[in-house]
Structures are given as C-alpha cells and as structure tokens.
Motif scaffolding. Structure first.
Motif, PDB file in Angstrom:
ATOM      1  N   MET A 128       0.687  -1.296   0.116  1.00  0.00           N
ATOM      2  CA  MET A 128      -0.167   0.099   0.540  1.00  0.00           C
ATOM      3  C   MET A 128       0.744   1.385   0.300  1.00  0.00           C
ATOM      4  O   MET A 128       0.642   1.903  -0.581  1.00  0.00           O
ATOM      5  CB  MET A 128      -0.659  -0.282   0.972  1.00  0.00           C
ATOM      6  N   THR A 129       1.988   1.158   0.753  1.00  0.00           N
ATOM      7  CA  THR A 129       2.644   2.239   0.741  1.00  0.00           C
ATOM      8  C   THR A 129       3.528   2.479  -0.207  1.00  0.00           C
ATOM      9  O   THR A 129       3.497   3.925  -0.495  1.00  0.00           O
ATOM     10  CB  THR A 129       3.370   2.202   2.013  1.00  0.00           C
ATOM     11  N   HIS A 130       3.952   1.690  -0.833  1.00  0.00           N
ATOM     12  CA  HIS A 130       5.092   1.511  -1.844  1.00  0.00           C
ATOM     13  C   HIS A 130       4.137   1.633  -2.951  1.00  0.00           C
ATOM     14  O   HIS A 130       4.673   3.056  -3.652  1.00  0.00           O
ATOM     15  CB  HIS A 130       5.750  -0.403  -2.464  1.00  0.00           C
ATOM     16  N   THR A 131       2.921   1.046  -3.377  1.00  0.00           N
ATOM     17  CA  THR A 131       2.024   2.287  -4.544  1.00  0.00           C
ATOM     18  C   THR A 131       1.127   4.188  -3.828  1.00  0.00           C
ATOM     19  O   THR A 131       1.028   4.270  -5.044  1.00  0.00           O
ATOM     20  CB  THR A 131       0.555   1.297  -4.151  1.00  0.00           C
ATOM     21  N   HIS A 132       1.324   4.438  -2.996  1.00  0.00           N
ATOM     22  CA  HIS A 132       0.666   5.599  -3.018  1.00  0.00           C
ATOM     23  C   HIS A 132       1.109   6.513  -2.187  1.00  0.00           C
ATOM     24  O   HIS A 132       0.674   7.471  -1.462  1.00  0.00           O
ATOM     25  CB  HIS A 132      -0.818   5.357  -1.884  1.00  0.00           C
ATOM     26  N   SER A 159       4.459  -6.952  -9.621  1.00  0.00           N
ATOM     27  CA  SER A 159       3.055  -7.900 -10.266  1.00  0.00           C
ATOM     28  C   SER A 159       1.391  -6.712 -10.011  1.00  0.00           C
ATOM     29  O   SER A 159       0.812  -6.779 -10.743  1.00  0.00           O
ATOM     30  CB  SER A 159       2.713  -9.160 -10.500  1.00  0.00           C
ATOM     31  N   LEU A 160       1.968  -6.202  -8.870  1.00  0.00           N
ATOM     32  CA  LEU A 160       0.477  -5.171  -8.282  1.00  0.00           C
ATOM     33  C   LEU A 160       0.218  -4.390  -9.914  1.00  0.00           C
ATOM     34  O   LEU A 160       0.893  -3.230 -10.032  1.00  0.00           O
ATOM     35  CB  LEU A 160       1.469  -5.012  -6.746  1.00  0.00           C
ATOM     36  N   ARG A 161      -1.229  -4.629  -9.303  1.00  0.00           N
ATOM     37  CA  ARG A 161      -1.407  -2.976 -10.834  1.00  0.00           C
ATOM     38  C   ARG A 161      -1.886  -1.820  -9.783  1.00  0.00           C
ATOM     39  O   ARG A 161      -2.090  -1.083  -9.735  1.00  0.00           O
ATOM     40  CB  ARG A 161      -1.936  -3.629 -11.707  1.00  0.00           C
ATOM     41  N   PHE A 162      -3.380  -2.748  -8.415  1.00  0.00           N
ATOM     42  CA  PHE A 162      -3.918  -1.754  -8.005  1.00  0.00           C
ATOM     43  C   PHE A 162      -3.827  -2.167  -6.829  1.00  0.00           C
ATOM     44  O   PHE A 162      -4.558  -3.587  -6.861  1.00  0.00           O
ATOM     45  CB  PHE A 162      -5.480  -1.651  -9.216  1.00  0.00           C
ATOM     46  N   CYS A 163      -4.219  -1.297  -5.946  1.00  0.00           N
ATOM     47  CA  CYS A 163      -4.392  -1.263  -4.010  1.00  0.00           C
ATOM     48  C   CYS A 163      -5.237  -0.817  -3.775  1.00  0.00           C
ATOM     49  O   CYS A 163      -5.310   0.995  -4.113  1.00  0.00           O
ATOM     50  CB  CYS A 163      -3.607  -1.928  -3.381  1.00  0.00           C
ATOM     51  N   GLY A 164      -6.001  -0.909  -2.493  1.00  0.00           N
ATOM     52  CA  GLY A 164      -6.357   0.650  -1.810  1.00  0.00           C
ATOM     53  C   GLY A 164      -7.266  -0.541  -0.175  1.00  0.00           C
ATOM     54  O   GLY A 164      -7.814  -1.058  -0.682  1.00  0.00           O
ATOM     55  N   TYR A 165      -7.700   0.727   0.033  1.00  0.00           N
ATOM     56  CA  TYR A 165      -8.447   0.944   1.011  1.00  0.00           C
ATOM     57  C   TYR A 165     -10.067   1.016   0.822  1.00  0.00           C
ATOM     58  O   TYR A 165     -10.433   2.124   0.496  1.00  0.00           O
ATOM     59  CB  TYR A 165      -8.138   1.409   2.598  1.00  0.00           C
ATOM     60  N   GLU A 166     -11.020   0.562   1.235  1.00  0.00           N
ATOM     61  CA  GLU A 166     -12.074   0.389   1.192  1.00  0.00           C
ATOM     62  C   GLU A 166     -12.633   1.134   2.628  1.00  0.00           C
ATOM     63  O   GLU A 166     -12.367   1.211   3.479  1.00  0.00           O
ATOM     64  CB  GLU A 166     -13.053  -0.400   0.420  1.00  0.00           C
ATOM     65  N   PHE A 180      -7.887  -4.250  -0.932  1.00  0.00           N
ATOM     66  CA  PHE A 180      -8.376  -4.670  -2.119  1.00  0.00           C
ATOM     67  C   PHE A 180      -6.506  -5.447  -2.739  1.00  0.00           C
ATOM     68  O   PHE A 180      -5.909  -3.629  -2.506  1.00  0.00           O
ATOM     69  CB  PHE A 180      -9.584  -4.346  -2.974  1.00  0.00           C
ATOM     70  N   LEU A 181      -6.146  -5.991  -4.037  1.00  0.00           N
ATOM     71  CA  LEU A 181      -4.818  -6.012  -4.318  1.00  0.00           C
ATOM     72  C   LEU A 181      -5.257  -6.802  -6.041  1.00  0.00           C
ATOM     73  O   LEU A 181      -5.729  -7.735  -5.209  1.00  0.00           O
ATOM     74  CB  LEU A 181      -4.009  -6.753  -3.801  1.00  0.00           C
ATOM     75  N   ASP A 182      -5.578  -5.649  -6.618  1.00  0.00           N
ATOM     76  CA  ASP A 182      -5.622  -6.341  -7.982  1.00  0.00           C
ATOM     77  C   ASP A 182      -4.085  -6.935  -8.718  1.00  0.00           C
ATOM     78  O   ASP A 182      -3.288  -5.840  -8.963  1.00  0.00           O
ATOM     79  CB  ASP A 182      -5.982  -5.549  -8.779  1.00  0.00           C
TER      80      ASP A 182
END
Length: 222
Positions: A128-132, A159-166, A180-182
């Motif tokens: 999460m931190t790496h992405t956002h 391989s991670l494309r999308f992730c986030g908290y809902e 989620f992690l796509d």
C-alpha cells in the motif's frame, strides 16, 4: 483466520493449510517453471497485558495453549513472530514468492522486533505504502493506527496493478477496513491461468454419491 480461493485461481491451488493455533492460513498457487506463490492471511493478537484482556480473547487462548505445551515465556505476540518467521524461512528456502496480509495489531516501524523486522528479514515490501506513498489511515474504526496491511516479495510487487482501502462497512460488516489488491497474474505466475473445466468434464462432482465416496476413500487411505 481463513483463506478462500474462488474462480479460475483454484486451478493453480496446490496446497492449503493453517497454523496449529489458528494464527494464519495459507494457500499455495503453482506457476510456470516450478514458480509458486504463497498467499498468507494472518492475525497477531493485541498487545495487552494478561491482566488487561478477557479470558476468552484470542490472546488468552493462545497463551493457554502455549502453557499447555510448557513453553517458557508464553507471550502470544512473541511466539507469533517467531513461528511466522520459521514458516516464512521455509518458504524462502523453496524460493516461493510471498504475499502476507492481515490484521497485525501493530503499525509498521512501531516495534523493532515486530513486523518491520519480518519485512527486513524476508525482503517484504508494504504494498500500500509503495503504491500510494505514506498512508495516514486508521484501519480500525475505534483506533488511530494502520494495523491492517499487505506485504509482498519482489515479484509480487512487480505484478501489483491496483490496491487500496475501502470505506468501513462498504462490502463487509467489520470494524476494520476491507482492502483489495489486483495483480497481473500472467506476470505473477509466468503463464495464463486456465479456466475451471465445466461440471461435465470434472473428475469429481459433489452431487454424485459414487464419486464422492471414491474420493473420500482415497483421501483417508493416504
């Protein structure tokens, strides 16, 4: 803890299991050229002193089980980290990729001997931190800390494309954020994931008593 595989990914499932104390569950997925991914969902109990927690909490139950085994210093958090590290070391020795996620009841970096050390020891990245970027997210509705996160090895990160908290209570009734992690599964596994065969072409159909009986006999014979 519980892990569920559904859809075509079931075709890759080669092994599943759980820790003897219920602290984590895992699924192992097969990829190309003996590549394997281990998906692990874990729970580390809260850091409350024994006299501050209830008798039926997960922490109290784990401590009781450790005492029954005559374990010295039956601190459930200490043994969670120790035993999880042993499990991850085994996976690492087999060159498996790792996706570890869960409710860790601890912020990364909060304790020197905690989850940040496991990240360092096994080269796991906070996805999460790496992405956002730095995330100031309270993942527990009555708290102020990010206690729930996902950690992955290099190939998992690539391989991670999308992730986030809902939002709270968005899909599930829980006092923790869902997330989620796509992934690009072709990149992750090195091959396309086959589709599940139609019912008529499966070796075993759960509605066929004869096939189920044959399966159960074979299972228990092993």
């Amino acid at each position: 803890t519980m892990a569920i595989s559904t859809g075509n990914i079931v075709c890759r499932l080669s092994e599943s299991g759980s820790d003897e104390y219920g602290r984590w569950a895992y699924h192992t997925y097969a990829g190309r050229n003996q590549r394997a991914l281990n998906f692990i969902t874990a729970y580390q109990v809260c850091a409350k002193a024994p006299n501050q927690r209830g008798k039926i909490t997960a922490a109290a139950q784990q401590e009781s089980l450790l005492r029954q085994k005559k374990v010295k210093d039956p601190n459930p958090r200490k043994h969670f980290r120790k035993d999880l590290s042993t499990f991850l070391r085994k996976l690492q020795s087999m060159k498996h990729e790792i996706l570890l996620l869960g409710d860790f009841n601890e912020e990364l970096g909060e304790e020197e001997t905690g989850m940040s050390k496991i990240c360092s020891d096994f080269q796991l990245t906070d996805l999460m931190t790496h992405t956002h970027g730095v995330m100031d997210v309270a993942t527990y509705s009555r708290g102020k800390k990010r206690l729930d996160y996902a950690l992955g090895t290099e190939k998992v990160l690539e391989s991670l494309r999308f992730c986030g908290y809902e939002p709270f209570y968005h899909r599930m009734f829980s006092d923790h954020h869902s997330y989620f992690l796509d992934f690009d599964t072709l990149l992750l596994f090195g091959s396309d994931t086959p589709a599940i065969p139609a019912m008529a072409f499966r070796d075993i159909q759960s509605k066929c008593p004869k096939q189920v009986t044959t399966y159960l006999k074979g299972l228990h014979a092993n």
